[in-house]
Scaffold this motif. Structure first.
Motif, PDB file in Angstrom:
ATOM      1  N   THR A  14       0.837  -1.192   0.000  1.00 31.72           N
ATOM      2  CA  THR A  14       0.000   0.000   0.000  1.00 31.72           C
ATOM      3  C   THR A  14       0.872   1.242   0.000  1.00 31.72           C
ATOM      4  OG1 THR A  14      -0.090   0.052   2.411  1.00 31.72           O
ATOM      5  CG2 THR A  14      -1.837  -1.159   1.288  1.00 31.72           C
ATOM      6  N   GLY A  15       0.324   2.320  -0.481  1.00 34.34           N
ATOM      7  CA  GLY A  15       1.015   3.598  -0.424  1.00 34.34           C
ATOM      8  C   GLY A  15       1.646   3.976  -1.748  1.00 34.34           C
ATOM      9  N   VAL A  16       2.325   5.117  -1.728  1.00 35.49           N
ATOM     10  CA  VAL A  16       2.912   5.695  -2.925  1.00 35.49           C
ATOM     11  C   VAL A  16       4.350   5.230  -3.121  1.00 35.49           C
ATOM     12  CG1 VAL A  16       3.498   7.893  -4.029  1.00 35.49           C
ATOM     13  CG2 VAL A  16       1.422   7.691  -2.683  1.00 35.49           C
ATOM     14  N   LYS A  17       5.037   4.906  -2.046  1.00 36.15           N
ATOM     15  CA  LYS A  17       6.450   4.569  -2.132  1.00 36.15           C
ATOM     16  C   LYS A  17       6.751   3.393  -3.069  1.00 36.15           C
ATOM     17  CE  LYS A  17      10.540   3.948   0.692  1.00 36.15           C
ATOM     18  NZ  LYS A  17      11.065   3.818   2.038  1.00 36.15           N
ATOM     19  N   LEU A  20       6.457   4.691  -6.632  1.00 40.38           N
ATOM     20  CA  LEU A  20       7.574   5.563  -6.967  1.00 40.38           C
ATOM     21  C   LEU A  20       8.829   4.746  -7.244  1.00 40.38           C
ATOM     22  CD1 LEU A  20       8.619   8.453  -7.240  1.00 40.38           C
ATOM     23  CD2 LEU A  20       9.138   8.386  -4.797  1.00 40.38           C
ATOM     24  N   THR A  21       9.075   3.735  -6.427  1.00 38.01           N
ATOM     25  CA  THR A  21      10.230   2.867  -6.634  1.00 38.01           C
ATOM     26  C   THR A  21      10.109   2.122  -7.957  1.00 38.01           C
ATOM     27  OG1 THR A  21      10.409   2.581  -4.252  1.00 38.01           O
ATOM     28  CG2 THR A  21      11.581   1.001  -5.617  1.00 38.01           C
ATOM     29  N   LEU A  22       8.933   1.626  -8.261  1.00 38.88           N
ATOM     30  CA  LEU A  22       8.709   0.930  -9.523  1.00 38.88           C
ATOM     31  C   LEU A  22       8.936   1.858 -10.708  1.00 38.88           C
ATOM     32  CD1 LEU A  22       7.765  -1.631 -10.994  1.00 38.88           C
ATOM     33  CD2 LEU A  22       5.437  -0.771 -10.772  1.00 38.88           C
TER      34      LEU A  22
END
Length: 60
Positions: A14-17, A20-22
């Motif tokens: 879950t989440g944005v991190k 962003l990593t992908l």
């Protein structure tokens, strides 16, 4: 099935991190894949792989 580590369930999915990593890995990976494809195509033309240079010589 539940993951073996309960911490993965709450943070990694879950989440944005993770997105962003992908996105960063996709951007860097596409750059290197493009460089590899360009190098192979240039090598095929300039170094005479698969007899492309001989075909040009016969046409001229």
């Amino acid at each position: 099935m539940d993951p073996l580590d309960p911490a993965l369930q709450s943070t990694a999915l879950t989440g944005v991190k993770p997105l962003l990593t992908l996105a960063i890995f996709v951007g860097v990976g596409s750059f290197f894949l493009g460089a590899l494809v360009t190098a192979i195509r240039r090598g095929m033309k300039e170094d005479g792989w698969f007899k492309f240079n001989q075909a040009k010589g016969k046409q001229d």
